[in-house]
Design a protein around this motif. Sequence first.
Motif, PDB file in Angstrom:
ATOM      1  N   GLY A  11       8.531 -11.399   4.225  1.00 31.91           N
ATOM      2  CA  GLY A  11       8.474 -12.216   5.438  1.00 31.91           C
ATOM      3  C   GLY A  11       8.684 -11.469   6.727  1.00 31.91           C
ATOM      4  N   SER A  12       9.193 -10.212   6.677  1.00 26.78           N
ATOM      5  CA  SER A  12       9.481  -9.514   7.936  1.00 26.78           C
ATOM      6  C   SER A  12       9.051  -8.042   7.943  1.00 26.78           C
ATOM      7  N   SER A  13       8.761  -7.502   6.774  1.00 28.89           N
ATOM      8  CA  SER A  13       8.363  -6.091   6.697  1.00 28.89           C
ATOM      9  C   SER A  13       6.859  -5.976   6.440  1.00 28.89           C
ATOM     10  N   TYR A  14       6.250  -4.948   7.023  1.00 31.90           N
ATOM     11  CA  TYR A  14       4.828  -4.706   6.832  1.00 31.90           C
ATOM     12  C   TYR A  14       4.630  -3.513   5.895  1.00 31.90           C
ATOM     13  N   MET A  15       3.608  -3.596   5.067  1.00 31.81           N
ATOM     14  CA  MET A  15       3.381  -2.555   4.077  1.00 31.81           C
ATOM     15  C   MET A  15       1.892  -2.232   4.012  1.00 31.81           C
TER      16      MET A  15
END
Length: 300
Positions: A11-15
Amino acid sequence: MEKRKLQVVGGSSYMISLPKDWVKRNNLKRGDEVLLLEFDRSLKIIPPRNSENRITVRLPKMDEGYMKNFFYSLYIQGADEIIVENVDVNLIDKIRECIKNLVGMEVIDVDSNRVVIKCLTTSFNVKEAIRRLCQIVFDMFENVELISSNKTTSETVEKLEEDADRFYILALRMIYKNVFESSSIDDLVVNIESRAIAKLLEEIADSLYDISTDYYFCSEFFEIFRNLKKLFNIAVDVYFKGDTIMSRNLIDMANTVEACILALKEKSYCEIGPLLEICRYIKSMGEMTFNTAVCKEVRS
């Protein structure tokens, strides 16, 4: 070039996934850390680098010219230890001769078919290498001037020119390392400037050596030569201070000296070629420093 989709995790980290081939080439595995460098609007991903850059090679050719260029290339690219496999032990002296101008490089181990070369000097940075190169070039100016009064010989200048070559190659090694670790456009600009300045200093050293061996010295020649020596000192000061006004003044002074050199050609038998080369190299130092300083000011 390939595209990768950005994904959201938790929900808050990009990968983003990394190319499998790239991961394999760099011997990465799950849990390894990579270095992320922000580069304006880009992001640079750098695999972990061993503190010591060890390379194992086989020489496809054994002639001295090829080996010299081969070792120079590895040295400039940052090799700290070079293991040469399948090499004839009778070539050890030739290998030592090939690496003698590489600061810190020594043969430390030899067996029946392997030679280990290691860099024992790692304390220099780019500015220190260039500063030492500047000092060597200044010493060459001093010694060329002493030749006219028989207080030194061209052999002394030749030894200094060899030292200049050694520190030029060392500067390239340090610059290459810095380029690999660059994290911004500003860093790249500085590295480009350093590369250009190092080359100009090496060219000035070559021209000074030419003067020491094969040129007729007349009074007008040395009057201009002394002005070039003063101009060189100013150029070095300008480079390390990185000031736009000083750089612009240096360029104007170099133009004035260049006009005097060209005027000498019309009224004297003195050979002006090396003088003109040195003057233009010094002017290029001023132009390079000016451009870099402007770039820094605009981006600050």
